[in-house]
Write an enzyme that holds these catalytic residues in place. Structure first.
Site, PDB file in Angstrom:
ATOM      1  N   LYS A 211      -3.084   7.343  12.999  1.00 14.54           N
ATOM      2  CA  LYS A 211      -2.940   6.179  12.115  1.00 14.54           C
ATOM      3  C   LYS A 211      -1.557   6.245  11.481  1.00 14.54           C
ATOM      4  CE  LYS A 211      -4.946   8.255   7.954  1.00 14.54           C
ATOM      5  NZ  LYS A 211      -6.092   8.418   7.104  1.00 14.54           N
TER       6      LYS A 211
ATOM      7  N   ASP B  71      10.569   1.634  -7.349  1.00 13.76           N
ATOM      8  CA  ASP B  71       9.588   1.797  -6.273  1.00 13.76           C
ATOM      9  C   ASP B  71       8.525   0.713  -6.465  1.00 13.76           C
ATOM     10  OD1 ASP B  71       8.022   3.012  -4.241  1.00 13.76           O
ATOM     11  OD2 ASP B  71       6.854   4.042  -5.761  1.00 13.76           O
TER      12      ASP B  71
ATOM     13  N   ASP C  68       7.141   6.796  -9.288  1.00  9.96           N
ATOM     14  CA  ASP C  68       5.990   7.578  -9.754  1.00  9.96           C
ATOM     15  C   ASP C  68       5.614   8.730  -8.838  1.00  9.96           C
ATOM     16  OD1 ASP C  68       2.989   6.264  -8.369  1.00  9.96           O
ATOM     17  OD2 ASP C  68       4.995   5.886  -7.653  1.00  9.96           O
TER      18      ASP C  68
ATOM     19  N   THR D  12       4.800   0.899  -5.011  1.00 17.00           N
ATOM     20  CA  THR D  12       3.451   1.434  -5.157  1.00 17.00           C
ATOM     21  C   THR D  12       3.358   2.405  -6.320  1.00 17.00           C
ATOM     22  OG1 THR D  12       3.221   1.254  -2.778  1.00 17.00           O
ATOM     23  CG2 THR D  12       1.582   2.579  -3.922  1.00 17.00           C
TER      24      THR D  12
ATOM     25  N   ASP E 265       6.802  -0.416   2.281  1.00 12.18           N
ATOM     26  CA  ASP E 265       5.867  -1.403   2.827  1.00 12.18           C
ATOM     27  C   ASP E 265       6.547  -2.365   3.801  1.00 12.18           C
ATOM     28  OD1 ASP E 265       3.806  -0.344   1.481  1.00 12.18           O
ATOM     29  OD2 ASP E 265       3.686  -1.854  -0.075  1.00 12.18           O
TER      30      ASP E 265
ATOM     31  N   ASP F 245      10.009   9.463  -4.664  1.00 16.47           N
ATOM     32  CA  ASP F 245      10.996   8.769  -5.502  1.00 16.47           C
ATOM     33  C   ASP F 245      11.946   9.740  -6.209  1.00 16.47           C
ATOM     34  OD1 ASP F 245       9.725   6.276  -4.974  1.00 16.47           O
ATOM     35  OD2 ASP F 245       8.196   6.790  -6.454  1.00 16.47           O
TER      36      ASP F 245
END
Length: 713
Positions: A231, A48, A482, A50, A347, A486
């Protein structure tokens, strides 16, 4: 073997100070002892981004409001890009303006919109909507005193806390939440320096999840006006924007690409004014969906789609998440060890590519194969708006790209085998590439490339990609992450590593090993993994050898007895052979044997490739040990039998079966113990104690056992 594996984990991995993170007081933790040797054979790592490659300490860094970029900082990724291009960038902290603020979650500098200066901008209304959206559209809980200096925010993710902290610094201070309202202290729009406490009634919250990739709230202003604030990820928001305003959409898209190139995490902000009739009819459906007992989440998502449309774009945010310390060096070392690293992230493609550059996964000499849904052909199909047509165009585009890239990669591999290849694909294209018809080409191209980056992927896609390689390549795979998103990826790989970071302990609880930082993978794999693989291979082959030697010696005896079933050894000899006389030395080998030190294992990572190729557990190795067992057993039996043929005891009787078998057994015990010392790479005092002790235990036992005579003997 279970004892060896358990001690390797409990004493060596858990107590390794090289994998201890002092800042968070977190040591490495082995949560299972069954996979030690697989740590020494990993060929594919799925990571991953982030919180795994990055620190997951989000800071609001830049933004785009109404088609205008704000924020003057320079990211680490931009500095790295400039260095690659040979350009020098000065980033002097002293040059920051007087309005610059750097606190937890906020690192922003731009005199145009700080301290109320946004009122003088050409788009103050857009600025106000932007700040208000940041202050209202979230699920953050404030704690502590209701002052900007002392308040703290508890958020589900660091991104949310960073956005609320940004709103506070821009003059829209969220300080209190009740079940139905959000209290915001706003800098008054008309008079500079004047404050106004505004209570926004929150009517509905449409929560964020990994499928929706967006979050919305429906709120009522004090004057009765109804507004939906939303958002989310840029591709999700852009699909739901109202027609018109092409200029701001185009400009904002360019800004998003610019932010992505700087390695920043982006979110789009949008809003929609609602009439009372629209809201009432929609709210009835929302209440029904929320109170349903079956497929509640699915129904809520479907209802959310009805109102999250015809949105007006306000702008976008860019949040910086710096790389963890030592990540580039760790990835370079693992690559040199022959391990292929895949980054699977949610991302944007630009952000993911630039992080890949920063992590040394990709460099200027790397040949890149990019499959993206952001092409002109696909955008034209999207503008026509037919979902079936869009799906057909994307699938055809992915099919052609995979075929052409696979041929090109094979040519490149045969012409310039030393050149590195990288494959980059986004989640939308990956969805079609994972189709059974295209899966073979996807796997073929992925396995040829040295590194793979999958961006805009969902947690399910992460697990699908991991399973594809695990089953297709038939190599040992490792997943590291983390967060809760995941978990499926960690469970899909052979070995799962959880990072005990900022996002809770779900990943750690689902993992086999837990570490605090990505860079500790070097020690875990190249040192502990490699040693465990070497030791266990030696232990297994030695077990095979010593038991074969012992058993074959009895087998040759059966030729002399006409296969009558007469045993050669005494029952006690057979019972204690594996338990006492040969047990301890092999445990010492499994715990202490090493060919090179930990520092040399990391200095020369190429040594790890022995594990990937499974060098120490091939048929050839087993055959060599088998040959030793075969010829030594022949010598033990026939030599002792022939030498004792005319032998006499002290009483004058010729030597019997138990005399001969005891001599043969003595030869077996002494030889297999000394043979173990010969096969060790490093010998410690524990080796000497265990080997000498095992041989001494046999002689002590046989003298006592032979001296005892009962009426039953």
């Amino acid at each position: 073997m279970q004892m060896i594996k358990f001690i390797q984990c409990a004493q060596f991995i858990n107590n390794d100070l090289n994998m201890y993170h002092a800042e968070s007081n977190t040591p490495a933790l082995a949560r299972t002892s069954n996979l030690n040797e697989e740590l020494g054979q990993v060929e594919y790592i799925f990571s991953d981004k982030t919180g795994t490659l990055t620190r997951n300490l989000m800071e609001f860094f830049k933004c785009s409001i109404g088609g205008e970029i704000y924020g003057t900082g320079i990211t680490e990724i931009e500095k790295g890009g400039a260095e690659r291009a040979g350009v020098r960038i000065d980033d002097d902290e002293d040059k920051r303006s007087a309005t610059a603020v750097h606190e937890k979650g906020f690192n922003f500098d731009d005199t145009r919109i700080m301290r109320g200066a946004w009122r003088n901008e050409p788009n103050p209304e857009a600025c106000m909507e932007f700040f208000r959206c940041l202050a209202i559209c979230h699920t953050v809980l404030p704690e502590g005193e209701e002052t900007p200096e002392k308040i703290t925010y508890q958020a589900a993710s660091p991104d949310e806390a960073a956005l609320v902290a940004a709103a506070k610094n821009f003059g829209f201070f969220f300080y209190r939440r009740t079940p139905t309202t959000v209290m915001v202290r706003e800098s008054h729009v008309d008079r500079m320096g004047s404050m106004q406490d505004v209570a926004y009634e929150i009517l509905n919250v449409l929560e964020f999840n990994s499928t929706r990739k967006r979050q919305s709230v429906v709120c009522r202003f004090p004057n009765g006006k109804l507004v939906l604030y939303c958002k989310g990820a840029d591709n999700v928001i852009y699909e739901r924007l109202a027609d018109g305003n092409y200029d701001i959409k185009k400009t904002s898209r360019e800004h998003l690409e610019q932010f992505g190139s700087a390695g920043l995490r982006t979110l789009c902000l949008a809003y929609r004014d609602l009439s009372m009739d629209q809201y009432k009819s929609w709210n009835e459906k929302f209440v029904q969906a929320k109170s349903s007992l079956r497929d509640r989440d699915k129904k809520l998502d479907e209802v959310a789609e009805l109102i999250e449309k015809d949105l007006i774009l306000i702008g976008c945010t860019a949040i910086e998440d710096k790389l963890q310390e030592g990540v580039p060096a760790c990835i370079e070392t693992l690559s040199a060890a022959g391990i292929k690293i895949w980054v699977l992230t949610g991302d944007k493609m630009e952000t993911a590519i630039n992080i890949a550059y920063a992590c040394s996964l990709v460099n200027n000499d790397t040949k890149q194969f990019i499959i993206s849904s952001e092409t002109d052909t696909i955008r034209e199909a999207e503008d026509r708006g037919d979902p079936v047509e869009i799906a057909r165009v994307i699938k055809e585009s992915v099919k052609q790209s995979l075929r052409s890239y696979l041929e090109e990669a094979r040519r490149s591999l045969s012409n310039t085998p030393e050149r590195k290849l990288a494959f980059i694909i986004d989640g939308r294209c990956l969805m079609y590439a994972l189709d059974p018809a295209l899966r073979v080409n996807l796997l073929g191209l992925s396995l040829i490339c040295h590194s793979v980056v999958c961006c805009r992927v969902s947690p399910l896609q992460k697990a699908q990609v991991t399973s594809l390689v695990r089953k297709g390549a038939r190599k040992i795979t490792l997943s590291i992450g983390d967060g809760a998103n995941d978990v499926s990826m960690i469970q899909a790989a052979h070995v799962g590593i959880g990072i005990s970071g900022q996002e809770g302990m779900q990943a750690v609880m689902a993992s086999d090993f837990a570490i605090a930082q990505f860079r500790y993978l070097t020690d875990l794999l190249l040192v502990h993994g490699r040693w465990s693989y070497l030791r266990l291979c030696k232990v297994i082959t030695y077990f095979f050898y010593k038991n074969l030697t012992f058993t074959l010696t009895q087998f040759w005896f059966t030729f002399q007895t006409g296969f009558s079933g007469q045993r050669f050894y005494d029952d006690w000899f057979q019972s204690l052979y594996n338990v006492i006389f040969t047990a301890l030395p092999v445990i010492m080998v499994g715990l202490f044997d090493k060919d090179v030190s930990a520092s040399l294992s990391k200095k020369y990572p190429q040594l790890y490739q022995e594990g990937i190729r499974n060098t120490f557990f091939k048929w050839k190795v087993i055959a060599v040990w088998g040959f030793f067992a075969f010829y030594q057993s022949i010598v033990f039996y026939y030599f002792t039998a022939a030498a004792s043929q005319h032998g006499h005891g002290s009483s004058g009787k010729i030597l019997g079966q138990w005399d001969v078998s005891t001599m043969a057994f003595t030869c077996v015990v002494v030889t297999v113990n000394l043979r173990l010392l010969m096969s060790c790479n490093s010998i410690t005092r524990w080796h000497y104690f265990s080997v000498a002790g095992s041989i001494a235990a046999w002689f002590l036992f046989i003298f006592i056992y032979s001296a005892i005579m009962t009426s039953f003997d």
